[in-house]
Design an enzyme around this catalytic site. Structure first.
Site, PDB file in Angstrom:
ATOM      1  N   CYS A 382       0.832  -1.208   0.000  1.00  0.00           N
ATOM      2  CA  CYS A 382       0.000   0.000   0.000  1.00  0.00           C
ATOM      3  C   CYS A 382       0.868   1.260   0.000  1.00  0.00           C
ATOM      4  O   CYS A 382       1.494   1.536  -1.007  1.00  0.00           O
ATOM      5  CB  CYS A 382      -1.015  -0.046   1.139  1.00  0.00           C
ATOM      6  SG  CYS A 382      -2.470   0.947   0.725  1.00  0.00           S
ATOM      7  N   HIS A 508      -3.621  -4.963   0.212  1.00  0.00           N
ATOM      8  CA  HIS A 508      -3.041  -5.504   1.450  1.00  0.00           C
ATOM      9  C   HIS A 508      -3.186  -7.027   1.461  1.00  0.00           C
ATOM     10  O   HIS A 508      -4.197  -7.541   1.958  1.00  0.00           O
ATOM     11  CB  HIS A 508      -3.790  -4.958   2.672  1.00  0.00           C
ATOM     12  CG  HIS A 508      -3.570  -3.513   2.950  1.00  0.00           C
ATOM     13  ND1 HIS A 508      -2.651  -3.072   3.880  1.00  0.00           N
ATOM     14  CD2 HIS A 508      -4.147  -2.408   2.433  1.00  0.00           C
ATOM     15  CE1 HIS A 508      -2.684  -1.746   3.918  1.00  0.00           C
ATOM     16  NE2 HIS A 508      -3.583  -1.316   3.055  1.00  0.00           N
ATOM     17  N   GLU A 510      -1.882  -9.086   3.334  1.00  0.00           N
ATOM     18  CA  GLU A 510      -1.814  -9.642   4.706  1.00  0.00           C
ATOM     19  C   GLU A 510      -3.205  -9.902   5.296  1.00  0.00           C
ATOM     20  O   GLU A 510      -3.337 -10.668   6.244  1.00  0.00           O
ATOM     21  CB  GLU A 510      -1.013  -8.708   5.628  1.00  0.00           C
ATOM     22  CG  GLU A 510      -1.658  -7.376   5.987  1.00  0.00           C
ATOM     23  CD  GLU A 510      -1.422  -6.272   4.968  1.00  0.00           C
ATOM     24  OE1 GLU A 510      -1.113  -6.584   3.803  1.00  0.00           O
ATOM     25  OE2 GLU A 510      -1.562  -5.084   5.341  1.00  0.00           O
TER      26      GLU A 510
HETATM   27  N1  GLN Z   1      -1.918   6.691   2.710  1.00  0.00           N
HETATM   28  C1  GLN Z   1      -2.047   5.932   1.521  1.00  0.00           C
HETATM   29  C2  GLN Z   1      -3.400   6.142   0.847  1.00  0.00           C
HETATM   30  O1  GLN Z   1      -4.336   6.557   1.468  1.00  0.00           O
HETATM   31  C3  GLN Z   1      -1.791   4.457   1.774  1.00  0.00           C
HETATM   32  C4  GLN Z   1      -2.713   3.830   2.751  1.00  0.00           C
HETATM   33  C5  GLN Z   1      -2.224   2.513   3.286  1.00  0.00           C
HETATM   34  O2  GLN Z   1      -1.030   2.234   3.287  1.00  0.00           O
HETATM   35  N2  GLN Z   1      -3.107   1.714   3.803  1.00  0.00           N
HETATM   36  O3  GLN Z   1      -3.550   5.864  -0.309  1.00  0.00           O
END
Ligand code: GLN
Length: 540
Positions: A382, A508, A510
């Site tokens: 992410c 994600h 995970e």
């Molecule tokens: N801050 C980033 C976004 O909003 C990544 C978010 C995250 O890592 N979950 O896109």
């Protein structure tokens, strides 16, 4: 058979592991062939934990249907492989919101709206929601907080009423703590007795007690607790600290927790549980000797619950590959050009953690550059993936001050930017791109090889995206956009194929990795880290 409702409460202190006991019971019942689900009721006023700082509540877990949930749902899924949803996690805030919305609509026809019956009825409705689908033999409901908390009172009242309605189809398990006083060299059951008294004072008689303890409790002590609390002696069970939480289902089975639940609820009997796959995992966990060292670069290093699902995914993948993972948490704010080599050199692989906001971001760029230039297996998740893209833009494409508009709204090169539909949103809660989305992987890419498939589903939690205007430039310079949402064409995976393993995922993975089914992309990353470790050792 009727759906059976198991309620799990806790007393004496918090953090006793109600989630682990609930998950372990679910694992046992599943292994006997029952259909099971687990839900968590959280007594706080937030609608969901999505807006909570990780310092408050650890990681925010995300379900397939895009609910931002308590991290206990992660335990539920890792133990059981059963997918959870919005219905599996309800907070006081959501209960009140529903009731207040109804009141505003006039649904209560001029009646005074009160905690009893309106709030308690709404809690009861939510408790039974999953059971009513007919999909489950057992619905295990974990009630957050500790008996005696003001916040928990409406939940306890609601489940007390449910016991009256459901009779034998409802059962209470109460988890308490038995401290060991070193000075007196004694185990003390008084707090347990008081905690059960408190539960009884709100009209709930526990059917089963689980006593958390650091030391073995003698049988006569368990019997004594049973006598004081009106619980059958065989239904007073101990839960001693284990080397791993994944041993807990076995310890509970040895003391017949599943048999007692089946007998007390009158569930149709089923054969003994089949533990072969679970035991195979535990055996590997206990016997793996070779160590693989993974660095996790993030800003919440002193708070490891913030990366719970990632550390669990790493452990699962390493175990399946017969290795022990050592996770080295590296504070991104403390990384500098001067100390990066010293910090990263000993590692076999590096994870660049997800996150929000500017703090610690420059350290992530330093780590990524070092890993890219030294060809260390690197996995960006992410925000970690977004940082890989930014670092590449700055140092390979030569786009000075390239950034995400999350960090710098005036960047001349907005390689990561807000999605069009996010631009008008001002509310923070539940407004990100959340939940499972399809992703098409480019055949021949490392990511596609990892999954053994060209189409996958993974969960998201972010607002910002790879800016498509730059896609051709990245591809030309060697960072390929190998994963794409088939409907929106948003970039979901980037990789540099000429590196050992250098992949970033906007999603994600995970959140979809379990003990029995580790996520393929974590397995692939771990395999690359192990190969890298072996190659370093053989060239030494
Ligand atoms: N801050 C980033 C976004 O909003 C990544 C978010 C995250 O890592 N979950 O896109």
């Amino acid at each position: 058979m009727n759906t059976k409702y198991i309620f799990v409460t806790g007393g004496v202190v918090s953090s006793l592991g109600k989630g682990i006991i609930s998950s372990s019971l679910a694992r046992l019942l599943l292994s006997r062939g029952y259909r099971v689900t687990i839900q968590k009721f959280d007594p706080y006023i937030n609608i969901d934990p999505g807006t909570l700082n990780p310092y408050e509540h650890g990681e925010c877990y995300v379900t397939d249907d895009g609910h931002e949930a308590d991290l206990d749902l992660g335990h539920y899924e890792r133990f059981t492989d059963i997918r959870t949803s919005r219905a599996n996690n309800v907070t006081t805030g959501r209960i009140y919101q529903t009731v207040i919305d109804k009141e505003r609509r006039g649904d209560y026809l001029g009646k005074t709206v009160q905690i009893i019956p309106h709030i308690t009825d709404e809690i009861k409705r939510n408790v039974k929601l999953l059971g009513k689908t007919g999909d489950y033999d057992f619905v295990i409901t974990e009630i957050g907080g500790t008996v005696g908390d003001i916040e928990s009172t409406p939940f306890l009242e609601a489940v007390r009423q449910l016991k009256w309605e459901l009779g034998r189809d409802a059962l209470f398990i109460h988890l308490t703590y038995v401290p060991y006083l070193h000075a007196a060299k004694e185990l003390k059951t008084k707090p347990t007795q008081h905690s059960v008294k408190m539960l009884q004072s709100v009209g709930i008689q526990p059917d089963i007690l689980v006593l958390r303890t650091e030391k073995e409790l003698p049988q006569q002590m368990l019997h004594k607790v049973g006598k004081f609390t009106n619980v059958a002696p065989e239904a007073v069970i101990q839960s001693i600290d284990q080397p791993t939480i994944y041993q807990v289902p076995l310890r509970m089975h040895e003391q017949h927790l599943d048999d007692i639940v089946i007998r007390l609820t009158g569930a149709d009997p089923r054969p003994e549980p089949d533990f072969s796959a679970w035991n195979a995992f535990l055996h590997k966990l206990a016997t793996a000797r070779k160590v693989v060292r993974i660095g996790l670069v993030g800003k919440y290093v002193e708070l490891q619950d913030a990366y719970k699902s990632i550390s669990e995914s790493l452990m699962q993948a390493a175990t399946h590959l017969d290795h022990k993972v050592e996770i080295i948490y590296i504070h991104s704010e403390k990384l500098s050009e001067e100390n990066v080599a010293k910090n990263l050199e000993p590692l076999d692989g590096v994870i660049i953690a997800p996150g929000f906001g500017q703090r610690g971001i420059e350290g992530k760029f330093i780590a990524i550059r070092w890993c890219r230039e030294h060809d260390v297996p690197t996995f960006g998740i992410c925000l970690g993936m977004q940082c890989m893209v930014i670092e590449f833009a700055r140092n390979v494409l030569g786009l000075e001050n390239a950034n995400s508009t999350e960090m710098d709204t005036k960047t001349p090169h907005n390689v990561i930017d807000l999605m069009e539909e996010q631009k008008s949103i001002s509310n923070m809660g539940g407004t990100m791109r959340l939940g499972a989305y399809k992703c098409r992987l480019r055949p021949g890419s490392k990511a596609a090889a990892a999954y053994g498939s060209d189409e996958i589903m993974e969960r998201h939690r972010h607002r910002f995206e790879f800016n498509d205007d730059f896609r051709a430039d990245f591809e030309k310079a060697g960072m390929l956009c190998v994963g794409e949402n088939p409907d929106t064409h948003l970039v979901e995976v980037v990789e540099i194929p000429e590196k050992r393993w250098f992949i970033g995922t906007q999603y994600h993975p995970e959140y979809r990795s379990t003990v029995l089914n580790p996520n393929p992309i974590f397995l692939s990353f771990m395999k690359a880290a192990i190969d890298f470790s072996d190659s370093k050792n053989s060239s030494r």
